[in-house]
Write a protein that holds these residues in place. Structure first.
Motif, mmCIF file in Angstrom:
data_model
loop_
_atom_site.group_PDB
_atom_site.id
_atom_site.type_symbol
_atom_site.label_atom_id
_atom_site.label_comp_id
_atom_site.label_asym_id
_atom_site.label_seq_id
_atom_site.Cartn_x
_atom_site.Cartn_y
_atom_site.Cartn_z
ATOM 1 N N TYR A 314 -17.049 8.467 -5.457
ATOM 2 C CA TYR A 314 -17.772 9.688 -5.851
ATOM 3 C C TYR A 314 -16.903 10.914 -5.573
ATOM 4 O O TYR A 314 -16.796 11.829 -6.381
ATOM 5 C CB TYR A 314 -19.078 9.849 -5.058
ATOM 6 C CG TYR A 314 -20.097 8.752 -5.285
ATOM 7 C CD1 TYR A 314 -20.214 8.112 -6.517
ATOM 8 C CD2 TYR A 314 -20.953 8.353 -4.258
ATOM 9 C CE1 TYR A 314 -21.147 7.100 -6.710
ATOM 10 C CE2 TYR A 314 -21.891 7.342 -4.449
ATOM 11 C CZ TYR A 314 -21.973 6.720 -5.674
ATOM 12 O OH TYR A 314 -22.883 5.721 -5.853
ATOM 13 N N LEU A 315 -16.264 10.895 -4.378
ATOM 14 C CA LEU A 315 -15.479 12.060 -3.959
ATOM 15 C C LEU A 315 -14.338 12.331 -4.945
ATOM 16 O O LEU A 315 -14.143 13.457 -5.413
ATOM 17 C CB LEU A 315 -14.905 11.799 -2.559
ATOM 18 C CG LEU A 315 -14.020 12.912 -2.007
ATOM 19 C CD1 LEU A 315 -14.880 14.028 -1.435
ATOM 20 C CD2 LEU A 315 -13.087 12.377 -0.917
ATOM 21 N N VAL A 316 -13.590 11.274 -5.276
ATOM 22 C CA VAL A 316 -12.424 11.498 -6.142
ATOM 23 C C VAL A 316 -12.876 11.869 -7.551
ATOM 24 O O VAL A 316 -12.275 12.728 -8.202
ATOM 25 C CB VAL A 316 -11.483 10.271 -6.134
ATOM 26 C CG1 VAL A 316 -10.290 10.513 -7.036
ATOM 27 C CG2 VAL A 316 -11.000 10.002 -4.721
ATOM 28 N N SER A 317 -13.974 11.272 -8.032
ATOM 29 C CA SER A 317 -14.505 11.677 -9.345
ATOM 30 C C SER A 317 -14.817 13.170 -9.329
ATOM 31 O O SER A 317 -14.604 13.873 -10.313
ATOM 32 C CB SER A 317 -15.814 10.956 -9.670
ATOM 33 O OG SER A 317 -15.632 9.606 -9.710
ATOM 34 N N TRP A 318 -15.331 13.648 -8.187
ATOM 35 C CA TRP A 318 -15.678 15.068 -8.081
ATOM 36 C C TRP A 318 -14.412 15.928 -8.116
ATOM 37 O O TRP A 318 -14.353 16.942 -8.792
ATOM 38 C CB TRP A 318 -16.463 15.296 -6.780
ATOM 39 C CG TRP A 318 -16.919 16.710 -6.615
ATOM 40 C CD1 TRP A 318 -17.996 17.304 -7.207
ATOM 41 C CD2 TRP A 318 -16.289 17.719 -5.825
ATOM 42 N NE1 TRP A 318 -18.078 18.621 -6.839
ATOM 43 C CE2 TRP A 318 -17.039 18.903 -5.978
ATOM 44 C CE3 TRP A 318 -15.161 17.735 -4.998
ATOM 45 C CZ2 TRP A 318 -16.705 20.095 -5.340
ATOM 46 C CZ3 TRP A 318 -14.831 18.919 -4.360
ATOM 47 C CH2 TRP A 318 -15.597 20.084 -4.539
ATOM 48 N N PHE A 319 -13.368 15.465 -7.407
ATOM 49 C CA PHE A 319 -12.112 16.227 -7.379
ATOM 50 C C PHE A 319 -11.520 16.389 -8.781
ATOM 51 O O PHE A 319 -10.884 17.388 -9.082
ATOM 52 C CB PHE A 319 -11.077 15.533 -6.484
ATOM 53 C CG PHE A 319 -11.136 15.957 -5.037
ATOM 54 C CD1 PHE A 319 -10.924 17.280 -4.683
ATOM 55 C CD2 PHE A 319 -11.391 15.042 -4.037
ATOM 56 C CE1 PHE A 319 -10.968 17.680 -3.348
ATOM 57 C CE2 PHE A 319 -11.435 15.426 -2.702
ATOM 58 C CZ PHE A 319 -11.227 16.750 -2.358
ATOM 59 N N VAL A 320 -11.692 15.383 -9.638
ATOM 60 C CA VAL A 320 -11.005 15.419 -10.941
ATOM 61 C C VAL A 320 -11.920 15.920 -12.058
ATOM 62 O O VAL A 320 -11.580 15.819 -13.230
ATOM 63 C CB VAL A 320 -10.443 14.022 -11.332
ATOM 64 C CG1 VAL A 320 -9.495 13.497 -10.283
ATOM 65 C CG2 VAL A 320 -11.558 13.013 -11.592
ATOM 66 N N ARG A 321 -13.073 16.504 -11.703
ATOM 67 C CA ARG A 321 -14.085 16.778 -12.726
ATOM 68 C C ARG A 321 -13.672 17.865 -13.719
ATOM 69 O O ARG A 321 -14.068 17.847 -14.867
ATOM 70 C CB ARG A 321 -15.427 17.147 -12.067
ATOM 71 C CG ARG A 321 -15.403 18.518 -11.420
ATOM 72 C CD ARG A 321 -16.469 18.699 -10.375
ATOM 73 N NE ARG A 321 -16.378 20.013 -9.753
ATOM 74 C CZ ARG A 321 -15.452 20.380 -8.873
ATOM 75 N NH1 ARG A 321 -14.515 19.526 -8.513
ATOM 76 N NH2 ARG A 321 -15.435 21.593 -8.358
ATOM 77 N N GLY A 322 -12.861 18.856 -13.280
ATOM 78 C CA GLY A 322 -12.593 20.019 -14.130
ATOM 79 C C GLY A 322 -11.488 19.756 -15.142
ATOM 80 O O GLY A 322 -10.791 18.748 -15.088
ATOM 81 N N LYS A 323 -11.323 20.716 -16.059
ATOM 82 C CA LYS A 323 -10.224 20.618 -17.020
ATOM 83 C C LYS A 323 -9.010 21.356 -16.447
ATOM 84 O O LYS A 323 -9.157 22.444 -15.889
ATOM 85 C CB LYS A 323 -10.649 21.253 -18.342
ATOM 86 C CG LYS A 323 -9.550 21.209 -19.390
ATOM 87 C CD LYS A 323 -10.007 21.792 -20.712
ATOM 88 C CE LYS A 323 -8.813 21.912 -21.642
ATOM 89 N NZ LYS A 323 -9.112 22.478 -22.928
#
Ligand SMILES: Cc1cc2nc3c(=O)[nH]c(=O)nc-3n(C[C@H](O)[C@H](O)[C@H](O)COP(=O)(O)OP(=O)(O)OC[C@H]3O[C@@H](n4cnc5c(N)ncnc54)[C@H](O)[C@@H]3O)c2cc1C
Length: 485
Positions: A314-323
Motif C-alpha cells: 500500500y505504502l509504495v503504491s501511494w508513493f508512486v501515485r502521482g504523475k
C-alpha cells in the motif's frame, strides 16, 4: 580451427609446474583452493577448485590449457549478478573483470574499424569484462551510448550478452542483438571470431551461450547516438493497464510497467528521446531513500507478521501515485538506483498472450491475499517489452516479447520463503507459452525447454561441436540443457 595467434609459443610445450607458477600470479582466492564464490544476492554459492583473475588474454589461454591437461571445467564469470547458480562451478572459475578495456581490432578485422570506437558507423570493440556503466562512461566523449539499458549497469558486457539481458522497449531487442561479432577462446586453446556470416552456428549459440561455448575475449557491437530522454510516469488501474497493454507498449520507444498486486495499481513509464532541456529528478529529494528504507523495514516485519507485506505494498503504491515528468540522460532514466538483495524469476511470452497471463496472475495473487495463511508476494511485478530476435536461446527468439518478473526481497539480507510462490508463478506463466530468463533461477529441465526454444537442439549440437571435452559446462548447464543429450 582458426587460431588468430599463430605466432605464440605453443602452451602445450610448457610443463605443468611452469603453468602453476605463472597462474599463481592471478589467483583470485589467495591460493586458497575451495574458497567460496557467491552471487551478488548471496542466494547461490560454490567452492571452485581455484579462482583466477586474468589480466589479459594470455592468462585466459593458460587457464584453459591447465583445465585441458587436468580434465577440469572452466567457467568465465562477470560480476556474479545472475540470480541463480549460472555462474557457479566446482572447476576453475575465471573472473573476467580485469579485461575491461575498449580494444583495437586485430588484423584481419571483420569490419574495417581503425580505432577503438568508430563514431561514424557507431561500432565499438570491447573486452568482455567491462561493466555496462564503464562502457557508458567510455562512450560518452564520442557522444555514443549503449542502446536499451536494463535496470542496472553493474553487469559485465559479456555477462549481459551471455544471458540475453534486456531493457524495456519494443524499439530494441535484447543487448545480445546489438553484437556484430565475437572472439571466443575455445576448449582446444584456439580462438575463433564469429558473426552472422562466419561460423554463424557458434555466433548464434554464444550470443546467449551461458558461458558454455567458450570464453568470450572480445565483442564488436553497434551503439547509438547519445540522447536525452523524456520519461513520463503515471499510475493507472490494473484493468486499464492490461486492457491497453499492447497500445501502451507501442506508445513510447521504451515502455515499462510496475504492478502492485496488493492494490492493483500499475505505474507506467513511457520514455522517448527528446531535445527538450533537462528536467532531472529533484536531487535533494529524499523520497526514494525514505521509500527504500521504510519499505525494507516493513518487509522485514513481514517475515514475522505477513500483514506488513500488504502494508508495504500500500505504502509504495501511494508513493508512486502521482504523475511525474523527468528529462535526463538515458542511464539516469533507465537504471534504478536502489536494489534489495533478492530471489527473482522472470519469463518472456508473446506480447499478445500477456494480458490473459496477467489476468490469471491477478486471480492467483488475489486468492493468496484473501487467504490469511496465503503466500505474500512482494512487489512490484515488473512488466517490460522487447523486440523479437534470432538468437537461438534468447527468450525473445522469433517473437515480440513481454517480460514478466517477480522478486522476493531479502530485507537487510534475511532470507525469505519463495519456492512455492515461484513454482505457482511458473505454472501460470507456462500456460501462456512463456520462456524463462536464463540468468534467473527457473526449474525447467531439457524436456520442456526443448519445446519452448526452437533451436534448443542446434544449441546442444554446437556446444558439443566446439567444446567436445565439456570444459565449459557447469551444474546449471548440465541440469537445464545437456542432461540426457
Ligand atoms: C539487481 C539486478 C538487476 C538486474 N536487472 C536485469 C535487467 O534489467 N534485465 C535483464 O535481462 N537482466 C537483469 N539482471 C540479470 C543480469 O543482467 C544477468 O544475470 C547478467 O548475466 C549479469 O552479468 P554478470 O556480469 O554478473 O554475469 P555473471 O552472472 O557473472 O555470469 C552470467 C553468465 O555469463 C557468462 N559469462 C560471463 N563472462 C563471460 C565471458 N567472458 N565469456 C563467456 N561467458 C561469460 C557466465 O559464464 C554466466 O553463464 C539483473 C540482475 C540483478 C542482480
Amino acid at each position: 580451427m582458426a587460431d588468430v595467434h599463430p605466432n605464440l609459443a605453443p602452451l602445450s610445450e610448457l610443463d605443468l609446474n611452469t603453468i602453476y607458477r605463472r597462474l599463481d600470479a592471478i589467483r583470485g582466492d589467495g591460493g586458497n583452493a575451495g574458497a567460496r564464490f557467491s552471487n551478488w544476492a548471496r542466494t547461490y554459492s560454490c567452492r571452485p577448485a581455484a579462482i583466477f583473475e586474468p589480466r589479459n588474454e594470455d592468462d585466459c589461454r593458460l587457464v584453459v590449457e591447465l583445465g585441458r591437461r587436468e580434465g577440469k571445467t572452466v567457467r568465465a564469470v562477470g560480476v556474479g549478478h545472475s540470480p541463480s547458480d549460472l555462474a557457479c562451478t566446482d572447476g576453475y572459475l575465471v573472473k573476467m573483470g580485469k579485461l575491461n578495456q575498449l580494444v583495437e581490432l586485430q588484423s584481419p578485422p571483420l569490419t574495417n574499424i581503425p580505432a577503438q570506437v568508430n563514431e561514424e558507423k557507431k561500432i565499438v570493440v570491447s573486452q568482455p569484462g567491462i561493466t555496462l556503466s564503464a562502457l557508458r562512461i567510455a562512450l560518452e566523449p564520442h557522444n555514443l551510448a549503449l542502446p536499451n539499458v536494463g535496470s542496472i549497469a553493474a553487469q559485465t558486457l559479456a555477462g549481459a550478452v551471455a544471458t540475453a539481458t534486456h531493457g524495456s522497449g519494443l524499439k530494441d531487442g535484447v543487448i545480445s542483438s546489438h553484437v556484430l561479432s565475437l572472439t571466443i577462446l575455445l576448449s582446444d586453446g584456439s580462438e575463433m571470431r564469429c558473426s552472422k556470416t562466419d561460423h554463424s552456428d557458434l555466433f548464434y549459440a554464444s550470443l546467449c551461450g551461458l558461458g558454455s561455448t567458450g570464453i568470450i575475449l572480445e565483442l564488436e557491437l553497434s551503439v547509438e547516438e547519445k540522447l536525452s530522454f523524456k520519461d513520463v510516469r503515471f499510475s493507472t488501474s490494473f484493468d486499464h493497464a492490461v486492457r491497453d497493454l499492447e497500445e501502451l507498449a507501442h506508445s513510447s520507444q521504451y515502455t515499462r510497467m510496475w504492478w502492485f498486486p496488493q492494490t492493483n495499481v500499475v505505474q507506467v513509464s513511457l520514455s522517448d528521446p527528446t531535445s527538450e532541456s533537462k528536467k532531472p529528478q529533484r536531487s535533494w529529494s529524499i523520497t526514494p531513500l525514505i521509500q527504500f528504507h521504510l519499505t525494507q523495514f516493513l518487509l522485514l516485519l513481514g517475515l514475522i507478521f505477513p500483514v506488513f507485506n500488504l502494508w508495504a505494498g500500500y505504502l509504495v503504491s501511494w508513493f508512486v501515485r502521482g504523475k511525474t515528468v523527468t528529462i535526463d540522460e538515458g542511464h539516469k532514466i533507465f537504471n534504478l538506483d536502489y536494489q534489495y538483495l533478492q530471489h527473482t524469476l522472470e519469463f518472456a511470452l508473446p506480447i499478445s498472450s500477456a494480458p490473459n497471463c496477467l489476468r490469471d496472475l491477478r486471480t492467483y495473487f488475489d486468492k493468496e491475499h484473501k487467504n490469511p495463511y496465503g503466500l505474500r508476494p512482494h512487489f512490484p511485478v515488473e512488466i517490460r517489452f522487447s523486440e523479437e530476435d534470432e538468437i537461438w536461446l534468447s527468450p525473445s527468439y522469433g517473437r515480440r516479447t513481454c517480460w514478466i518478473g517477480i522478486a522476493q526481497y531479502k530485507p537487510f539480507g534475511f532470507d525469505v520463503p519463495h519456492e512455492e510462490l515461484f513454482s505457482n508463478f511458473t505454472r501460470i506463466l507456462l500456460l501462456h507459452d512463456a520462456r524463462p530468463h536464463w540468468a534467473k533461477a527457473h526449474n525447467l529441465g531439457p524436456g520442456p525447454l526443448r519445446k519452448l526454444f526452437p533451436h534448443f537442439d542446434d544449441f546442444v549440437e554446437t556446444v558439443k561441436k566446439y567444446d567436445p571435452i565439456g570444459m565449459f559446462r557447469n551444474e546449471y548447464v548440465e541440469r537445464h540443457i545437456l542432461s540426457g543429450s
